[in-house]
Design a protein around this motif. Structure first.
Motif, short mmCIF file in Angstrom:
data_model
loop_
_atom_site.label_atom_id
_atom_site.label_comp_id
_atom_site.label_asym_id
_atom_site.label_seq_id
_atom_site.Cartn_x
_atom_site.Cartn_y
_atom_site.Cartn_z
N ASP A 383 38.44 35.71 42.75
CA ASP A 383 37.66 35.91 43.96
C ASP A 383 36.98 37.28 43.91
O ASP A 383 37.07 38.00 42.91
CB ASP A 383 38.54 35.77 45.20
N GLN A 384 36.31 37.63 45.00
CA GLN A 384 35.57 38.90 45.02
C GLN A 384 36.50 40.11 44.92
O GLN A 384 36.14 41.12 44.31
CB GLN A 384 34.75 38.99 46.30
N SER A 388 36.02 42.84 42.06
CA SER A 388 35.70 44.19 42.54
C SER A 388 36.70 45.22 42.02
O SER A 388 36.32 46.35 41.69
CB SER A 388 35.69 44.19 44.07
N ALA A 389 37.98 44.84 41.93
CA ALA A 389 38.99 45.78 41.45
C ALA A 389 38.71 46.19 40.00
O ALA A 389 38.77 47.39 39.66
CB ALA A 389 40.38 45.16 41.58
N ILE A 390 38.40 45.22 39.14
CA ILE A 390 38.18 45.55 37.73
C ILE A 390 36.87 46.31 37.53
O ILE A 390 36.81 47.30 36.79
CB ILE A 390 38.20 44.27 36.89
N VAL A 391 35.80 45.88 38.19
CA VAL A 391 34.51 46.57 38.03
C VAL A 391 34.60 48.01 38.56
O VAL A 391 34.09 48.95 37.93
CB VAL A 391 33.40 45.78 38.73
N SER A 392 35.26 48.20 39.70
CA SER A 392 35.42 49.56 40.23
C SER A 392 36.28 50.40 39.30
O SER A 392 36.03 51.61 39.12
CB SER A 392 36.04 49.50 41.62
N GLY A 393 37.31 49.81 38.71
CA GLY A 393 38.13 50.55 37.75
C GLY A 393 37.35 50.96 36.52
O GLY A 393 37.53 52.06 35.99
N CYS A 394 36.48 50.07 36.05
CA CYS A 394 35.64 50.43 34.90
C CYS A 394 34.70 51.59 35.24
O CYS A 394 34.49 52.50 34.41
CB CYS A 394 34.84 49.21 34.45
N THR A 402 32.21 47.45 29.65
CA THR A 402 32.96 46.35 30.26
C THR A 402 32.42 46.04 31.65
O THR A 402 32.33 44.87 32.04
CB THR A 402 34.44 46.72 30.34
N ALA A 403 32.07 47.07 32.41
CA ALA A 403 31.56 46.85 33.77
C ALA A 403 30.26 46.06 33.75
O ALA A 403 30.08 45.10 34.52
CB ALA A 403 31.37 48.19 34.48
N ILE A 404 29.32 46.43 32.85
CA ILE A 404 28.05 45.73 32.78
C ILE A 404 28.25 44.30 32.32
O ILE A 404 27.60 43.36 32.82
CB ILE A 404 27.09 46.50 31.85
N ARG A 405 29.17 44.09 31.37
CA ARG A 405 29.44 42.73 30.90
C ARG A 405 29.98 41.85 32.01
O ARG A 405 29.60 40.68 32.16
CB ARG A 405 30.43 42.79 29.73
N LEU A 406 30.88 42.40 32.85
CA LEU A 406 31.43 41.62 33.96
C LEU A 406 30.37 41.32 35.01
O LEU A 406 30.34 40.23 35.59
CB LEU A 406 32.60 42.38 34.59
N VAL A 407 29.49 42.28 35.27
CA VAL A 407 28.43 42.04 36.25
C VAL A 407 27.50 40.94 35.76
O VAL A 407 27.08 40.05 36.52
CB VAL A 407 27.66 43.34 36.54
N HIS A 408 27.18 40.95 34.46
CA HIS A 408 26.32 39.89 33.90
C HIS A 408 27.01 38.53 33.99
O HIS A 408 26.34 37.52 34.25
CB HIS A 408 25.99 40.22 32.44
N GLU A 409 28.32 38.51 33.78
CA GLU A 409 29.03 37.22 33.74
C GLU A 409 29.26 36.65 35.13
O GLU A 409 29.21 35.43 35.31
CB GLU A 409 30.37 37.39 33.02
N PHE A 410 29.52 37.51 36.12
CA PHE A 410 29.86 37.02 37.45
C PHE A 410 28.69 37.08 38.42
O PHE A 410 28.88 36.93 39.62
CB PHE A 410 31.04 37.80 38.02
N THR A 411 27.49 37.33 37.92
CA THR A 411 26.26 37.16 38.71
C THR A 411 25.34 36.25 37.91
O THR A 411 24.26 36.65 37.49
CB THR A 411 25.58 38.51 38.98
N ASN A 419 28.46 33.06 40.82
CA ASN A 419 27.48 33.62 41.75
C ASN A 419 28.19 34.35 42.89
O ASN A 419 29.14 33.84 43.48
CB ASN A 419 26.60 32.50 42.30
N ASN A 420 27.71 35.57 43.20
CA ASN A 420 28.17 36.35 44.35
C ASN A 420 29.65 36.70 44.28
O ASN A 420 30.29 36.91 45.30
CB ASN A 420 27.90 35.60 45.66
N LEU A 421 30.23 36.77 43.09
CA LEU A 421 31.62 37.21 42.96
C LEU A 421 31.73 38.71 42.83
O LEU A 421 32.84 39.24 42.90
CB LEU A 421 32.29 36.53 41.75
N VAL A 422 30.63 39.41 42.63
CA VAL A 422 30.64 40.88 42.58
C VAL A 422 30.10 41.38 43.90
O VAL A 422 28.92 41.18 44.21
CB VAL A 422 29.79 41.41 41.41
N PRO A 423 30.93 42.03 44.71
CA PRO A 423 30.44 42.52 46.01
C PRO A 423 29.32 43.54 45.83
O PRO A 423 29.26 44.27 44.82
CB PRO A 423 31.69 43.14 46.65
N PHE A 424 28.45 43.58 46.82
CA PHE A 424 27.30 44.48 46.71
C PHE A 424 27.74 45.94 46.71
O PHE A 424 27.15 46.77 46.01
CB PHE A 424 26.33 44.21 47.86
N ASP A 425 28.74 46.30 47.50
CA ASP A 425 29.21 47.68 47.51
C ASP A 425 29.72 48.10 46.13
O ASP A 425 29.55 49.25 45.72
CB ASP A 425 30.32 47.84 48.55
#
Length: 665
Positions: A383-384, A388-394, A402-411, A419-425
């Motif tokens: 879920d979001q 969000s926990a992993i992307v913020s940790g990266c 790793t952060a950019i790869r996750l954003v590409h995969e979950f958007t 779609n929309n699994l990465v919160p905008f904040d």
């Protein structure tokens, strides 16, 4: 109905109503009450519909009992619109609502958190002269507390005081529960003192509520004093009492005291439940005691208490606190097969947050687990919160790849699972952090989000975050350039040893010479001045913390030992404070124990809103030696206010002759 075959009973009622036969109203009311324990909403709706048909077909047989049973079920399921219609129908059928009816309606509105409806029913009760009794007033107080309006509950309680209807244990316990929610320990202590002065009996629920206030406020010393009063009154602690104290000690990291209470609980024949085991394991995690926490978990399994996802989430934190990342992942993998408890969203969220917090290899493994969960079929994870926990940790640990790869995969765009699994904040924070280190990659990420159809408003905010990160990077660069130290001057080819040499270029700069520290003999005069200024309170005997041992201050007199202690309560005696000697007469006028004033140690001077009491005035007179501050002299013959009673030193309860006084906790 007697055989609890309610399904067949409802079928019989439906058959009677369909064929125009008459049904017994007592049978219908008993059958209606059975709906309260049913968890099938369709079954409940069917029952409510049949009761409505009965009311329509047999208007002359319907009485208050049938309506009250139906109102209780409607309040249980939360159908407030139907409840209002049924209450109005009572007036149409000439069935006047009684105090029990209004009490049922008030409970329903309190459960729905509708304070306006609660007060409206209360005014209607008073208009019909039905609400002036402890039962209905107790329902109103409980509803106000559940709605979070403790001030209105106190106002109603004051009205009851004026009519002399306040001397009820349930009313005081309800208000103490409300004070526990707002963490008002001083107010709870005042209510307890008032109960003792008004000779209102205290029961187990009262003391459990008082200890809950102490635990929420972090004042376990006062909780131990309440435990002492409770046992001196002959009230034995139950599972809730021990669970509350264990939760308090575990929260403060005093695991040894929580363990001692758990042993005492088992010695009394009580059985630990899941909540208590979770509190013990959580206390071990906070104290970084992995071995003790695992021993508690083994004892939990040996006692055949099934662990839940909450238990495993605490165990995950326990392993991460000890740096055992592999053990935490192994535990989650073994949950389904070994413990027959499938890991839920709670466990995975805690695991991924711990990975994000520790960074490094744990962060990479958490990102891999996140992609693994996304690849499972018929799975509602991740879920979001997890992403969000992993992307913020990266972003925090500067692992931008790793952060950019996750954003590409979950958007992945519209119609995709990610779609929309990465919160905008989270994206905004990543762009700002990335632009302060690598602006080109931040621009590329924004272009990717623009191609995926991000909203124009969000894109504007991301551009502002990009500018903010660029500004932060420039500020850091300027500061780093300005703080480069100049080369140290050399004297005969050797660098000067003075670290402050760069400041010697300042005009009229005096050379720095280290000064000796102040001699320790200067502190006695401050101690003497402190004792002189404090006056009465300078000689006040300090109370040690629970289990603190030699916690008294040096100038305090030694405390008297507790006598006639029960040998079975040795674990509790080792962790509870001993009372000061009582200065009150032993027993009241009716032979009952004198009320023991208890003052919470943590919030005794909360916001300095307490009025000046007798002891404060004596302190002001004793400390006013200069004569600059006028002090109003105490009038002779005037009784001390009630607040002075609440602020006296803690004293041990004196029990009248003929009562058992062998338990002092």
């Amino acid at each position: 109905v007697r055989a609890r075959s309610y399904g067949e009973a409802w079928d019989v009622l439906e058959l009677l109503l369909s064929n125009g036969r008459r049904a017994d109203k007592y049978f219908v009311s008993i059958l209606t009450k059975s709906l309260e324990s049913s968890g099938d909403r369709r079954w409940v709706r069917r029952g409510i519909g049949l009761v409505d048909r009965f009311i329509e077909h047999q208007r002359e047989d319907v009485d208050e009992i049938v309506f009250n049973s139906l109102l209780n079920v409607l309040g249980h399921v939360g159908d407030m619109q139907k409840l209002r219609q049924t209450l109005n129908k009572m007036n149409d059928y000439n069935v006047p609502p009684s105090a029990v009816t209004y009490g049922t309606v008030v409970k329903a509105y309190g459960k729905a958190r509708d304070i306006e409806a609660v007060l409206q029913v209360w005014h209607e009760m008073r208009g019909r002269c039905l609400g002036v009794n402890p039962v209905t007033c107790g329902c109103v107080l409980d509803a106000c507390v559940k709605c979070g309006h403790l001030d209105k509950a106190m106002a109603i309680f004051q009205e009851m005081k004026l009519q002399g209807l306040h001397k009820n244990t349930v009313l005081y316990a309800t208000l103490i529960k409300g004070l526990a929610k707002v963490r008002d320990l001083m107010g709870a202590v005042h209510l307890y003192q008032e109960m003792r002065l008004e000779a209102v009996p205290c029961n187990l629920v009262t003391f459990n509520s008082l200890m809950d206030v102490c635990v929420r406020c972090g004042d376990l010393q006062t909780a131990a004093l309440f435990l002492q009063d409770m046992m001196q009154m002959g009230i034995e602690p139950d599972l809730i009492t021990f669970s509350t104290l264990i939760k308090g000690y575990s929260h403060t990291g005093e695991v040894h005291k929580a363990m001692a209470l758990a042993k005492e609980l088992k010695s009394r024949g009580l059985k630990c439940d899941e909540i208590m085991y979770n509190s013990l394991i959580d206390g071990c995690a906070k104290a970084n005691k992995v071995r003790e926490g695992l021993m508690v978990f083994e004892d939990m399994l040996h006692s055949r208490v099934s662990p839940s996802n909450i238990t495993f989430s605490i165990l995950v934190k326990l392993h991460f606190e000890a740096g055992q990342m592999a053990e935490a992942f192994r535990l989650v993998d073994e949950m389904s097969g070994r413990y027959r408890c499938a890991p839920s969203r709670v466990v995975y969220t805690v695991l991924l947050r711990c990975c994000a917090q520790h960074g490094g290899a744990a962060l990479l493994r958490g990102a891999a687990l996140l992609c693994e969960l996304a690849g499972k079929r018929n799975s509602k994870m991740p879920d979001q919160g997890m992403v969000s926990a992993i992307v913020s940790g990266c972003a925090q640990h500067l692992d931008f790849d790793t952060a950019i790869r996750l954003v590409h995969e979950f958007t992945a765009g519209p119609g995709k699972r990610g779609n929309n699994l990465v919160p905008f904040d989270c994206i905004k924070t990543l762009i700002e952090s990335l632009s302060s280190h690598d602006e080109m990659r931040a621009v590329e990420l924004m272009d990717h989000l623009r191609r995926k159809g991000i909203a124009a408003m969000h894109l504007t905010q991301l551009q502002a975050a990009l500018a903010e990160g660029r500004m932060r990077a420039s500020v850091v660069t300027n500061v780093a350039t300005a703080t480069i130290p100049a080369p140290s001057p050399r004297v005969n080819g050797v660098e000067h040893a003075n670290s402050l040499g760069q400041y010697s270029q300042w005009p009229q700069a005096a050379p720095y010479h280290p000064q000796p520290y102040v001699q320790p003999d200067i502190y006695p005069q401050y101690q003497a001045a402190y004792l002189h200024q404090m006056g009465y309170h300078a000689g006040y005997q300090s109370m040690p913390y629970v289990g603190g041992g030699d916690a008294a201050v040096a100038h305090a007199e030694p405390m008297p030992p507790v006598t006639s202690a029960s040998p079975t309560l040795s674990p509790l005696l080792s962790m509870t404070p001993q009372s000061l000697p009582s200065s009150q007469p032993a027993g009241g006028q009716d032979g009952s124990p004198s009320p023991a004033p208890i003052t919470p140690t943590a919030v005794a001077d909360k916001e300095n809103k307490m009025p000046t009491t007798q002891f404060m005035k004596e302190n002001m007179v004793a400390s006013n030696t200069s004569g600059n501050v006028p002090v109003k002299q105490k009038r002779k013959g005037k009784r001390a206010p009630l607040d002075a009673i609440a602020l006296r030193p803690m004293q041990q309860l004196s029990v009248s002759e003929g009562k058992n006084n062998n338990l002092c906790i």
